[in-house]
Design an enzyme around this catalytic site. Structure first.
Site, PDB file in Angstrom:
ATOM      1  N   LEU A 138       0.871  -1.178   0.000  1.00  0.00           N
ATOM      2  CA  LEU A 138       0.000   0.000   0.000  1.00  0.00           C
ATOM      3  C   LEU A 138       0.905   1.225   0.000  1.00  0.00           C
ATOM      4  O   LEU A 138       1.746   1.370   0.901  1.00  0.00           O
ATOM      5  CB  LEU A 138      -0.866   0.005   1.262  1.00  0.00           C
ATOM      6  CG  LEU A 138      -1.719   1.254   1.457  1.00  0.00           C
ATOM      7  CD1 LEU A 138      -3.011   1.149   0.655  1.00  0.00           C
ATOM      8  CD2 LEU A 138      -2.042   1.476   2.929  1.00  0.00           C
ATOM      9  N   TYR A 217      13.969 -16.158  30.157  1.00  0.00           N
ATOM     10  CA  TYR A 217      14.435 -14.771  30.239  1.00  0.00           C
ATOM     11  C   TYR A 217      15.823 -14.841  30.843  1.00  0.00           C
ATOM     12  O   TYR A 217      15.983 -15.387  31.940  1.00  0.00           O
ATOM     13  CB  TYR A 217      13.499 -13.941  31.118  1.00  0.00           C
ATOM     14  CG  TYR A 217      12.116 -13.863  30.538  1.00  0.00           C
ATOM     15  CD1 TYR A 217      11.838 -13.011  29.476  1.00  0.00           C
ATOM     16  CD2 TYR A 217      11.098 -14.668  31.031  1.00  0.00           C
ATOM     17  CE1 TYR A 217      10.575 -12.957  28.919  1.00  0.00           C
ATOM     18  CE2 TYR A 217       9.832 -14.619  30.475  1.00  0.00           C
ATOM     19  CZ  TYR A 217       9.579 -13.768  29.415  1.00  0.00           C
ATOM     20  OH  TYR A 217       8.326 -13.723  28.863  1.00  0.00           O
TER      21      TYR A 217
END
Ligand SMILES: Cc1cc2nc3c(=O)[nH]c(=O)nc-3n(C[C@H](O)[C@H](O)[C@H](O)COP(=O)(O)OP(=O)(O)OC[C@H]3O[C@@H](n4cnc5c(N)ncnc54)[C@H](O)[C@@H]3O)c2cc1C
Length: 506
Positions: A138, A217
């Protein structure tokens, strides 16, 4: 501008958000064109994991089983904060297959990666008649009172064309050029950290259980980061925090990435094959509104959430489903355009809760130094995914409880909340998600202008959970949210449902 083609909805973006919107629109008979400037679906194991609510929505699209195939053989979850995969472990967030929410839904959560889920959604959307084009960008758009005119660039041929659509769905990602063109502002903490994303192949049998989805983590003296195992043999990913004011991606050649992976895995002799390195920003942003006229923001275009909580991909699918059933109802003439106001009213506050809860997770798991009064409160993940209350003109709320969520282990069945899960033999109320449905035990309602399944309630639990007694009824929207309920039948039950639908759908 002459228009080269005409569709009902143009969906910009073919990630989890755009493909969901495209699939669920096509399923409802809407002429939809989906475009992506990329060459294909994601090759990265980015968003991994589909919670119960997402699986319920995917089931209505006929893709739940195929999505689950992406995590066959994986039936547990390990999420830890640690120095390395070999420890020491600082904090265990989830260990193994405990799923307290299994009593809340007939669906089991998926542990499939984005690289598996996107092609499943794409194939199904196309099978349902959607036109999805890659390498199609687009480049500009404008809207007027009756539609949107968009200019597209075919990146293979270099040819430009225009398409006219009644509505545009912007699922064009975190940087969302559509959001920017509309001047829609975002609020939030902004960038939290910058990461080098490393996709690599290595034999990690010594440190990983292959029947468990593993996410670590990592906080160690060398770096802070996240390790994510994928369901593809030997393929894994790690994100390493770096400071873009002092370093650039060029400072992370394969040799340095390999060294960081040796630290992360705790395997000093590991010789990983680096497949790809990318850059990625972890951020916290929520758009101030999700709609401008005929344009709707979906997924990361609507909000950017830290991945701590695994909600980015799930919310993108939820947004896609939500805008699809609403747009389809309007385009099919079943609802007035006022129904579309409910997208921003319901998904906007939800986006804020998702982003804020994930930010709280991020601080606790990865950045304790940021803790302070300006960090939002924790959000219970089960309440967020199964206990959120939709508030808009598309639900008839009849109480003044302002709470945004409730405990789904004690569901109230009130309008705005997802219908409670009640086992009905081998069925569940969730089997009726996808279409307007009236849940009732009284045949007096059978002529209502929606689906009215025949239900038995030997234990009385259905009547109690839905708050409808033996003679009342609860009206479910296509997303399974209770739109309205009553404990007593009116004189003309079918007429009452017709009136309620007229109020809900404008
Ligand atoms: C490295 C990384 C790790 C992540 N880890 C996790 C995780 O562990 N858990 C989690 O839940 N989430 C994670 N996420 C986030 C998750 O991937 C996103 O929340 C999710 O993919 C959002 O999907 P989306 O459809 O909104 O956007 P995207 O997947 O970003 O898709 C955007 C689409 O828009 C298209 N597009 C953009 N501009 C144009 C244009 N002008 N014309 C045509 N097409 C355009 C792109 O081609 C693409 O198809 C991670 C993201 C990254 C980048």
């Amino acid at each position: 501008m002459t228009t080269d083609e005409r569709v009902q909805v143009l969906v910009v973006g073919a990630g989890l958000g755009g493909l969901s919107a495209t699939l669920f629109l096509a399923q409802r008979g809407v002429r939809v064109l989906g475009i992506s400037k990329h060459g294909g679906t994601s090759t990265h194991p980015r968003a991994t994991g589909q919670h119960h609510r997402t699986m319920e929505l995917l089931r209505t699209g006929g893709v739940a089983d195929e999505v689950l195939q992406g995590s066959e053989g994986v039936d547990g979850l390990v999420i830890k904060v640690a120095e390395s995969l070999r420890g020491p472990v600082l904090h265990t967030i989830v260990h193994d297959g405990e799923d307290p929410a299994s009593a809340l839904s007939p669906e089991r959560p998926g542990l499939s990666g984005q690289e598996h889920v996107e092609p499943v959604l794409l194939d199904r959307a196309r099978a349902l008649g959607a036109d999805v084009r890659f390498r199609t960008e687009l480049t500009s758009f404008e809207q007027d009172g009756t539609g949107v005119t968009a200019r597209l660039l075919d990146r293979t041929t270099g040819r430009s064309s225009t398409v006219r659509a009644d509505y545009l769905v912007a699922a064009d990602g975190a940087h969302s050029p559509v959001r920017q063109a509309l001047g829609i502002e975002r609020t939030g903490r902004g960038r939290l950290s910058s990461h080098i994303g490393i996709v690599f192949d290595a034999d990690l049998d010594d440190v990983l259980a292959h029947d468990r989805f593993t996410l670590f983590y990592l906080r160690n003296p060398a770096f802070t980061g996240v390790f994510v195992a994928s369901n593809t043999p030997r393929r894994n990913a790690m994100a390493v925090e770096y400071d873009p004011t002092r370093e650039s991606p060029a400072d992370y050649p394969p040799s340095r990435c390999a060294e960081l992976l040796r630290v992360a895995t705790g395997l000093p002799d590991l010789e990983p094959e680096i497949v790809e390195t990318t850059t990625w920003e972890m951020a916290h942003w929520v758009s101030t509104r999700l709609r401008d006229g005929r344009v709707f923001l979906v997924g990361d275009a609507a909000k950017v959430t830290p991945p701590t909580g695994g909600l980015g991909g799930n919310t993108a699918i939820g947004d896609g489903f939500d805008i699809a059933w609403k747009l389809a109802a309007v385009l099919r003439g079943e609802a007035g355009p006022g129904l579309l106001d409910s997208y921003d009213a319901e998904r906007g506050p939800y986006a804020r809760l998702v982003a804020d809860g994930s930010l709280n997770n991020y601080v606790r798991r990865m950045a304790p130094h940021l803790a302070g009064p300006d960090i939002p409160d924790p959000v219970d993940p089960h309440q967020l995914t199964l206990g959120y209350r939709c508030r808009s003109r598309a639900v008839l709320i009849d109480d003044d409880d302002p709470a945004p969520m409730e405990d789904p282990f004690q569901p109230s069945g009130r309008p705005g909340f997802r219908a409670p899960h009640v086992p009905l033999g081998d069925r569940s109320p969730a089997d009726f998600f996808g279409d307007w449905t009236l849940i009732t035990l009284d045949p007096a309602w059978r002529d209502a202008p929606v689906r009215v399944p025949e239900l038995a309630d030997p234990t009385g639990e259905l009547a109690r959970r839905f708050g409808i007694g033996a003679r009342g009824a609860s009206l479910l929207r296509p997303d399974g949210v209770v739109a309205w309920r009553t404990a007593e039948p009116p004189d003309d039950p079918a007429g009452a449902v017709r009136d309620v639908l007229a109020r809900l759908l404008g």
